[in-house]
Design a protein around this motif. Structure first.
Motif, mmCIF file in Angstrom:
data_model
loop_
_atom_site.group_PDB
_atom_site.id
_atom_site.type_symbol
_atom_site.label_atom_id
_atom_site.label_comp_id
_atom_site.label_asym_id
_atom_site.label_seq_id
_atom_site.Cartn_x
_atom_site.Cartn_y
_atom_site.Cartn_z
ATOM 1 N N ILE A 5 8.031 37.069 54.973
ATOM 2 C CA ILE A 5 7.526 35.703 55.088
ATOM 3 C C ILE A 5 6.007 35.714 54.995
ATOM 4 N N THR A 8 4.782 36.886 51.297
ATOM 5 C CA THR A 8 4.954 35.841 50.282
ATOM 6 C C THR A 8 4.072 34.624 50.594
ATOM 7 N N ASN A 12 1.296 32.767 48.259
ATOM 8 C CA ASN A 12 1.203 31.324 48.113
ATOM 9 C C ASN A 12 -0.242 30.854 48.292
ATOM 10 N N ASN A 53 8.251 35.641 41.782
ATOM 11 C CA ASN A 53 8.911 34.934 42.882
ATOM 12 C C ASN A 53 10.348 35.412 43.123
ATOM 13 N N THR A 56 10.035 38.934 44.793
ATOM 14 C CA THR A 56 9.471 39.043 46.140
ATOM 15 C C THR A 56 10.146 38.133 47.161
ATOM 16 N N TYR A 57 10.737 37.031 46.713
ATOM 17 C CA TYR A 57 11.429 36.123 47.638
ATOM 18 C C TYR A 57 12.868 36.562 47.902
ATOM 19 N N ASN A 123 11.018 28.241 42.919
ATOM 20 C CA ASN A 123 11.121 27.913 44.341
ATOM 21 C C ASN A 123 12.573 27.654 44.747
ATOM 22 N N LEU A 126 15.169 30.288 45.545
ATOM 23 C CA LEU A 126 14.402 31.421 46.061
ATOM 24 C C LEU A 126 13.892 31.144 47.474
ATOM 25 N N GLU A 127 13.291 29.967 47.687
ATOM 26 C CA GLU A 127 12.801 29.615 49.015
ATOM 27 C C GLU A 127 13.952 29.392 49.979
ATOM 28 N N LEU A 130 14.927 32.751 51.247
ATOM 29 C CA LEU A 130 13.899 33.308 52.111
ATOM 30 C C LEU A 130 13.899 32.665 53.492
ATOM 31 N N TRP A 159 4.071 28.001 55.952
ATOM 32 C CA TRP A 159 4.102 28.870 54.774
ATOM 33 C C TRP A 159 3.556 28.147 53.542
#
Length: 215
Positions: A5, A8, A12, A53, A56-57, A123, A126-127, A130, A159
């Motif tokens: 968290i 990433t 951001n 993304n 890494t997410y 996003n 992916l988000e 996460l 975030w």
């Protein structure tokens, strides 16, 4: 969990030019920049997030969790509960809006599909993995569903501090935090409720992509 968290979140901030250009985290920043360059070679200039993304997410943290013994079904990849019904209810307004924009000529199907693909790759899902699949499920094990829901929403808001700076024209930390808490934390709370009720990432991911595409 918290490490991914934070890392990433740093990316951001860098994406929104909040951190200094030469600021770097050992091994993480070089890896992110390499993935960014790889994405731009594959998809075109400015589209490096299509690789960095997802990697890494989702890919890296998912591998770590699986190696640590986590089961995919506990991370939002299981059958879930009443997923189809929830998806149908949640998509009524977005589908109506998209149909309207197509009918009146405000949008074209090509541009709309392009926005869907862009938000999915950068996003959306992916988000959701996460914050709901990773953060909310781990917090639920520690503190129960109520606290997990609230904390993940607050973390989701903070975030997005980079976009908060952008949306306030870099007016400072407090305005950036205020707008992310109001906008992103409330969204994170709603998406977290959807995930808690369905125990599946599909519904919050589709809603996330739809809302971003409408904005």
């Amino acid at each position: 969990m918290s490490v991914f968290i934070a890392l990433t979140g740093w990316n951001n901030l860098a994406f929104h030019h909040v951190t200094a250009d030469d600021a770097a985290i050992p091994w993480w920043t070089p890896l992110s920049r390499w993935l960014q360059g790889l994405g731009e070679r594959w998809f075109g200039e400015g589209l490096g997030n299509f690789v960095v993304n997802p990697a890494t997410y989702v890919v890296i943290p998912l591998l770590v969790l699986l190696l640590a013994g986590a089961r995919p079904s506990t991370l939002g990849f299981g059958k879930g509960h009443r997923v189809g019904r929830a998806l149908l209810i949640c998509c009524v307004i977005p589908v109506t809006w998209f149909a309207y924009t197509l009918i009146v000529g405000q949008e074209t199907i090509v541009r709309l599909l392009g926005r869907f693909a862009s938000h999915f790759m950068q996003n959306g899902f992916l988000e959701e993995f996460l914050f709901r699949g990773l953060l909310q499920t781990r917090l639920r094990l520690i503190a129960g569903p109520g606290w997990a829901l609230v904390v993940q929403a607050l973390v989701f808001g903070v975030w997005h501090l980079g976009s908060g700076y952008t949306n306030t024209d870099h007016a400072g930390l407090l305005p950036a935090i205020a707008i992310t808490i109001v906008q992103q934390s409330l969204l994170g709370l709603a998406l977290g409720i959807l995930f808690e009720r369905t125990r599946n990432l599909l519904v919050p991911s589709v809603v996330h992509v739809a809302l971003n595409s409408m904005g």
